[in-house]
Motif scaffolding. Structure first.
Motif, PDB file in Angstrom:
ATOM      1  N   HIS A 191       0.830  -1.201   0.000  1.00 52.99           N
ATOM      2  CA  HIS A 191       0.000   0.000   0.000  1.00 52.99           C
ATOM      3  C   HIS A 191       0.867   1.254   0.000  1.00 52.99           C
ATOM      4  CE1 HIS A 191      -3.592  -2.339   0.953  1.00 52.99           C
ATOM      5  NE2 HIS A 191      -2.871  -2.964   1.851  1.00 52.99           N
ATOM      6  N   ALA A 192       0.302   2.321  -0.545  1.00 52.95           N
ATOM      7  CA  ALA A 192       0.861   3.660  -0.396  1.00 52.95           C
ATOM      8  C   ALA A 192      -0.151   4.485   0.395  1.00 52.95           C
ATOM      9  CB  ALA A 192       1.128   4.296  -1.757  1.00 52.95           C
ATOM     10  N   ILE A 193       0.271   4.988   1.537  1.00 50.27           N
ATOM     11  CA  ILE A 193      -0.588   5.816   2.389  1.00 50.27           C
ATOM     12  C   ILE A 193      -0.320   7.280   2.044  1.00 50.27           C
ATOM     13  CG2 ILE A 193      -1.122   6.467   4.763  1.00 50.27           C
ATOM     14  CD1 ILE A 193      -0.129   3.673   5.601  1.00 50.27           C
ATOM     15  N   SER A 194      -1.387   8.028   1.801  1.00 43.97           N
ATOM     16  CA  SER A 194      -1.238   9.404   1.328  1.00 43.97           C
ATOM     17  C   SER A 194      -1.842  10.388   2.322  1.00 43.97           C
ATOM     18  CB  SER A 194      -1.915   9.553  -0.042  1.00 43.97           C
ATOM     19  OG  SER A 194      -1.699  10.835  -0.574  1.00 43.97           O
ATOM     20  N   PRO A 195      -1.057  10.825   3.308  1.00 47.61           N
ATOM     21  CA  PRO A 195      -1.577  11.802   4.275  1.00 47.61           C
ATOM     22  C   PRO A 195      -1.710  13.189   3.665  1.00 47.61           C
ATOM     23  CG  PRO A 195       0.384  10.642   5.093  1.00 47.61           C
ATOM     24  CD  PRO A 195       0.311  10.419   3.623  1.00 47.61           C
ATOM     25  N   GLY A 196      -2.596  13.976   4.255  1.00 46.80           N
ATOM     26  CA  GLY A 196      -2.621  15.390   3.940  1.00 46.80           C
ATOM     27  C   GLY A 196      -1.410  16.064   4.553  1.00 46.80           C
ATOM     28  N   PRO A 197      -1.279  17.369   4.376  1.00 48.91           N
ATOM     29  CA  PRO A 197      -0.124  18.071   4.944  1.00 48.91           C
ATOM     30  C   PRO A 197      -0.052  17.922   6.461  1.00 48.91           C
ATOM     31  CG  PRO A 197      -1.295  19.457   3.372  1.00 48.91           C
ATOM     32  CD  PRO A 197      -2.162  18.270   3.611  1.00 48.91           C
ATOM     33  N   ILE A 198       1.129  17.575   6.948  1.00 45.53           N
ATOM     34  CA  ILE A 198       1.380  17.423   8.381  1.00 45.53           C
ATOM     35  C   ILE A 198       2.707  18.110   8.687  1.00 45.53           C
ATOM     36  CG2 ILE A 198       1.841  15.785  10.259  1.00 45.53           C
ATOM     37  CD1 ILE A 198       0.115  13.756   8.813  1.00 45.53           C
ATOM     38  N   ALA A 199       2.764  18.806   9.789  1.00 47.74           N
ATOM     39  CA  ALA A 199       3.987  19.521  10.162  1.00 47.74           C
ATOM     40  C   ALA A 199       5.020  18.541  10.688  1.00 47.74           C
ATOM     41  CB  ALA A 199       3.682  20.580  11.209  1.00 47.74           C
ATOM     42  N   THR A 200       5.909  18.100   9.829  1.00 47.98           N
ATOM     43  CA  THR A 200       7.002  17.207  10.206  1.00 47.98           C
ATOM     44  C   THR A 200       8.327  17.860   9.836  1.00 47.98           C
ATOM     45  OG1 THR A 200       7.044  16.084   8.059  1.00 47.98           O
ATOM     46  CG2 THR A 200       5.554  15.194   9.746  1.00 47.98           C
ATOM     47  N   ARG A 201       9.417  17.280  10.323  1.00 46.06           N
ATOM     48  CA  ARG A 201      10.732  17.832   9.989  1.00 46.06           C
ATOM     49  C   ARG A 201      11.007  17.724   8.497  1.00 46.06           C
ATOM     50  NH1 ARG A 201      16.154  15.488  12.677  1.00 46.06           N
ATOM     51  NH2 ARG A 201      15.973  14.004  10.968  1.00 46.06           N
ATOM     52  N   ALA A 202      10.553  16.627   7.887  1.00 52.54           N
ATOM     53  CA  ALA A 202      10.758  16.453   6.452  1.00 52.54           C
ATOM     54  C   ALA A 202      10.037  17.543   5.664  1.00 52.54           C
ATOM     55  CB  ALA A 202      10.262  15.079   6.016  1.00 52.54           C
ATOM     56  N   ALA A 203       8.840  17.898   6.111  1.00 51.05           N
ATOM     57  CA  ALA A 203       8.066  18.917   5.400  1.00 51.05           C
ATOM     58  C   ALA A 203       8.690  20.299   5.531  1.00 51.05           C
ATOM     59  CB  ALA A 203       6.640  18.945   5.920  1.00 51.05           C
ATOM     60  N   SER A 204       9.506  20.496   6.552  1.00 55.86           N
ATOM     61  CA  SER A 204      10.105  21.814   6.771  1.00 55.86           C
ATOM     62  C   SER A 204      11.037  22.215   5.636  1.00 55.86           C
ATOM     63  CB  SER A 204      10.862  21.839   8.105  1.00 55.86           C
ATOM     64  OG  SER A 204      12.002  20.978   8.056  1.00 55.86           O
ATOM     65  N   GLY A 205      11.452  21.258   4.818  1.00 55.88           N
ATOM     66  CA  GLY A 205      12.313  21.577   3.689  1.00 55.88           C
ATOM     67  C   GLY A 205      11.571  22.197   2.524  1.00 55.88           C
ATOM     68  N   LEU A 206      10.243  22.161   2.560  1.00 62.07           N
ATOM     69  CA  LEU A 206       9.440  22.730   1.487  1.00 62.07           C
ATOM     70  C   LEU A 206       9.198  24.219   1.754  1.00 62.07           C
ATOM     71  CD1 LEU A 206       6.756  19.910   1.150  1.00 62.07           C
ATOM     72  CD2 LEU A 206       8.796  20.235  -0.262  1.00 62.07           C
ATOM     73  N   GLU A 207       9.303  25.020   0.724  1.00 60.06           N
ATOM     74  CA  GLU A 207       9.051  26.446   0.873  1.00 60.06           C
ATOM     75  C   GLU A 207       7.582  26.703   1.208  1.00 60.06           C
ATOM     76  OE1 GLU A 207      11.656  29.299  -1.685  1.00 60.06           O
ATOM     77  OE2 GLU A 207      10.955  27.703  -3.008  1.00 60.06           O
ATOM     78  N   ARG A 208       7.329  27.623   2.134  1.00 58.22           N
ATOM     79  CA  ARG A 208       5.992  28.103   2.485  1.00 58.22           C
ATOM     80  C   ARG A 208       5.037  26.954   2.834  1.00 58.22           C
ATOM     81  NH1 ARG A 208       4.888  32.211  -2.422  1.00 58.22           N
ATOM     82  NH2 ARG A 208       2.921  32.528  -1.299  1.00 58.22           N
ATOM     83  N   PHE A 209       5.573  25.967   3.534  1.00 58.23           N
ATOM     84  CA  PHE A 209       4.746  24.813   3.884  1.00 58.23           C
ATOM     85  C   PHE A 209       3.660  25.192   4.886  1.00 58.23           C
ATOM     86  CE2 PHE A 209       3.802  20.782   6.093  1.00 58.23           C
ATOM     87  CZ  PHE A 209       3.503  19.997   5.004  1.00 58.23           C
ATOM     88  N   ASP A 210       3.925  26.177   5.728  1.00 60.21           N
ATOM     89  CA  ASP A 210       2.914  26.618   6.696  1.00 60.21           C
ATOM     90  C   ASP A 210       1.639  27.078   5.990  1.00 60.21           C
ATOM     91  OD1 ASP A 210       4.608  26.048   8.749  1.00 60.21           O
ATOM     92  OD2 ASP A 210       5.234  28.124   9.115  1.00 60.21           O
TER      93      ASP A 210
END
Length: 261
Positions: A191-210
């Motif tokens: 399976h591939a699980i597809s979460p919505g946006p979640i504030a994680t350390r990995a996501a912090s690398g994306l610009e304007r993730f907030d």
């Protein structure tokens, strides 16, 4: 109809490997917590000695049996990990792949401008490592099992600032389908699980993730953002016998955001 007396999500006696815990707020940590609550025996990996200080509090609080270092870019380290699984447990029932990486300069620029080296590294760490894990897990899942990876809806539609990870996650989802078809006759589900946006350390690398987080919470049908516990609940269900007839899926856990244009 007689209802079963045992809980629907029952992982008692099952052995699971969790790859991708970065800290207590990571998606893999939420999944590990759900696995543990369902009674699973767990092992987990940490990236390196520096990361171990962030991972150890999580693994200790959940009673995870053992941990090991894993950087899939290091030759032989993944193979050594699965040798340890075989030595300690003699088999494996489920695995969570929750790792992704792209060099910052390639991630924060246009896909048009990404380097061949950056693209290859992103694909290797974020996608091909799942194939490698499936190959190594296959002989350890003699009675069947479940392999799960973590994706994002930027794989199927353009999400501003997601950039290079969009094509990479699309490849990961396709990989999950092909693995499901190939390993299904052996009782191994994928399976591939597809979460919505979640504030994680990995996501912090994306610009304007907030901003992405705020829009997701405001626009989703239930008007709430998802969290790591929501993802964990789904992951535990998929690993359980209750999901034994489900495979090859990309399942969103995003408060319904995927239905919106």
């Amino acid at each position: 109809m007689t209802l079963p007396l045992s809980p629907v999500v029952d992982l008692r006696g099952k052995r699971g490997l969790v790859v991708g815990i970065a800290n207590a707020h990571s998606i893999a940590a939420g999944c590990a917590a759900a696995y543990a609550q369902a009674g699973a025996r767990l092992a987990a990996t940490y990236l390196n000695d520096k990361a171990r200080d962030w991972v150890t509090p999580v693994t200790e609080s959940l009673g995870i049996e053992w941990t090991a270092p894993l950087d899939v870019r290091e030759p032989g380290q993944l193979e050594e990990l699965f040798e340890t699984v075989e030595q300690r447990w003699g088999g494996l029932d489920f695995l969570l792949h929750a790792i992704a990486y792209a060099p910052r300069e390639d991630l924060q620029g246009r896909v048009t401008d990404c380097s061949a080296q950056g693209f290859a590294m992103a694909m290797d760490v974020s996608c091909h490592s799942f194939i490698r894990m499936a190959k190594l897990a296959e002989p350890l899942m003699s009675e069947g099992g479940c392999l799960a990876c973590v994706t994002f809806y930027g794989s199927e539609r353009v999400v501003e600032h997601y950039n290079l990870m969009g094509p990479v996650k699309a490849a990961l989802e396709s990989t999950a389908r092909y693995l499901a078809a190939e390993l299904g006759p052996k009782g191994i589900r994928v399976h591939a699980i597809s979460p919505g946006p979640i504030a994680t350390r990995a996501a912090s690398g994306l610009e304007r993730f907030d901003e992405l987080l705020e829009r997701a919470a405001a626009q989703s049908p239930v008007r709430e953002a998802v969290d790591i516990a929501d993802v964990g609940a789904l992951a535990a269900f998929l690993a359980s016998p209750a999901a034994r007839r489900i495979t090859g899926t990309v399942i969103p856990v995003d408060a319904g955001e995927h239905i919106l244009g």
